[in-house]
Design a protein around this motif. Structure first.
Motif, PDB file in Angstrom:
ATOM      1  N   ALA A 226       2.702   1.816  -9.191  1.00 35.12           N
ATOM      2  CA  ALA A 226       4.288   1.007  -9.232  1.00 35.12           C
ATOM      3  C   ALA A 226       4.025   1.409  -7.592  1.00 35.12           C
ATOM      4  O   ALA A 226       4.669   0.352  -6.525  1.00 35.12           O
ATOM      5  N   TRP A 227       4.375   1.994  -6.833  1.00 36.49           N
ATOM      6  CA  TRP A 227       4.368   2.312  -4.991  1.00 36.49           C
ATOM      7  C   TRP A 227       2.868   2.141  -4.792  1.00 36.49           C
ATOM      8  O   TRP A 227       3.311   1.379  -3.556  1.00 36.49           O
ATOM      9  N   THR A 228       2.301   2.094  -5.495  1.00 37.20           N
ATOM     10  CA  THR A 228       0.760   1.023  -4.717  1.00 37.20           C
ATOM     11  C   THR A 228       0.753  -0.135  -4.980  1.00 37.20           C
ATOM     12  O   THR A 228       0.509  -0.316  -3.472  1.00 37.20           O
ATOM     13  N   SER A 229       2.158  -0.570  -5.540  1.00 42.17           N
ATOM     14  CA  SER A 229       2.213  -2.547  -5.162  1.00 42.17           C
ATOM     15  C   SER A 229       3.307  -2.525  -5.043  1.00 42.17           C
ATOM     16  O   SER A 229       2.889  -3.288  -3.559  1.00 42.17           O
ATOM     17  N   VAL A 230       4.758  -1.402  -4.519  1.00 41.85           N
ATOM     18  CA  VAL A 230       5.107  -1.873  -2.862  1.00 41.85           C
ATOM     19  C   VAL A 230       4.601  -1.380  -2.211  1.00 41.85           C
ATOM     20  O   VAL A 230       4.268  -3.010  -1.365  1.00 41.85           O
ATOM     21  N   LEU A 231       3.803  -0.642  -1.845  1.00 42.35           N
ATOM     22  CA  LEU A 231       2.424  -0.799  -0.270  1.00 42.35           C
ATOM     23  C   LEU A 231       1.967  -2.636  -0.128  1.00 42.35           C
ATOM     24  O   LEU A 231       1.720  -2.904   1.075  1.00 42.35           O
ATOM     25  N   GLU A 232       1.889  -3.154  -0.826  1.00 45.89           N
ATOM     26  CA  GLU A 232       1.373  -3.431  -1.689  1.00 45.89           C
ATOM     27  C   GLU A 232       1.595  -4.863  -1.300  1.00 45.89           C
ATOM     28  O   GLU A 232       0.916  -6.173  -0.231  1.00 45.89           O
ATOM     29  N   ASP A 233       2.739  -5.086  -1.589  1.00 46.10           N
ATOM     30  CA  ASP A 233       3.457  -6.178  -1.445  1.00 46.10           C
ATOM     31  C   ASP A 233       4.170  -6.021  -0.015  1.00 46.10           C
ATOM     32  O   ASP A 233       4.602  -6.759   0.588  1.00 46.10           O
ATOM     33  N   ARG A 234       3.918  -5.659   0.913  1.00 48.92           N
ATOM     34  CA  ARG A 234       4.166  -5.011   2.025  1.00 48.92           C
ATOM     35  C   ARG A 234       3.817  -5.414   3.108  1.00 48.92           C
ATOM     36  O   ARG A 234       3.586  -6.391   3.745  1.00 48.92           O
ATOM     37  N   ARG A 235       1.899  -5.038   2.685  1.00 50.69           N
ATOM     38  CA  ARG A 235       1.561  -5.342   3.602  1.00 50.69           C
ATOM     39  C   ARG A 235       1.136  -7.342   3.709  1.00 50.69           C
ATOM     40  O   ARG A 235       1.298  -7.936   4.555  1.00 50.69           O
ATOM     41  N   ARG A 236       1.078  -8.113   1.910  1.00 50.90           N
ATOM     42  CA  ARG A 236       1.378  -9.098   1.959  1.00 50.90           C
ATOM     43  C   ARG A 236       2.243  -9.958   2.503  1.00 50.90           C
ATOM     44  O   ARG A 236       1.510 -10.762   3.442  1.00 50.90           O
ATOM     45  N   ALA A 237       3.650  -9.657   2.669  1.00 45.19           N
ATOM     46  CA  ALA A 237       4.401 -10.307   3.713  1.00 45.19           C
ATOM     47  C   ALA A 237       4.440 -10.114   4.992  1.00 45.19           C
ATOM     48  O   ALA A 237       4.652 -11.150   6.087  1.00 45.19           O
ATOM     49  N   LYS A 238       4.002  -8.408   5.091  1.00 48.30           N
ATOM     50  CA  LYS A 238       2.963  -8.738   6.686  1.00 48.30           C
ATOM     51  C   LYS A 238       2.705  -9.498   7.679  1.00 48.30           C
ATOM     52  O   LYS A 238       2.614 -10.513   8.202  1.00 48.30           O
ATOM     53  N   ASP A 239       1.142 -10.087   6.369  1.00 48.38           N
ATOM     54  CA  ASP A 239       0.601 -11.099   6.499  1.00 48.38           C
ATOM     55  C   ASP A 239       1.182 -12.295   6.704  1.00 48.38           C
ATOM     56  O   ASP A 239       0.165 -13.182   7.147  1.00 48.38           O
ATOM     57  N   ARG A 240       1.818 -12.161   6.166  1.00 50.72           N
ATOM     58  CA  ARG A 240       2.708 -13.941   5.417  1.00 50.72           C
ATOM     59  C   ARG A 240       3.221 -14.012   7.354  1.00 50.72           C
ATOM     60  O   ARG A 240       3.485 -14.880   7.247  1.00 50.72           O
TER      61      ARG A 240
END
Length: 66
Positions: A37-51
């Motif tokens: 779950a934490w890995t997913s949160v970090l990946e979502d944050r990275r994608r949001a930053k990229d967007r």
């Protein structure tokens, strides 16, 4: 006079201590689920930053053409 003895083992970090407590309190499956779950949160944050960065570049490109 003799020098103080040198400690052979490293003092565990705060993260290591938290993981030790976690391993005592949770089953293996729960630990895996929490880490996933934490890995997913970090990946979502990275994608949001990229967007946000892509949006900024697109807006600058459009303003440059005007």
């Amino acid at each position: 006079m003799q020098a103080a003895p040198v400690r052979a083992t490293a003092i565990p970090s705060f993260t290591d201590a938290l993981r030790a407590v976690e391993s005592l309190l949770m089953s293996s499956g729960q630990r895996t689920a929490r880490r996933n779950a934490w890995t997913s949160v970090l990946e979502d944050r990275r994608r949001a930053k990229d967007r946000v960065e892509a949006q900024r570049v697109l807006e600058q490109t459009l303003v440059g053409r005007s």
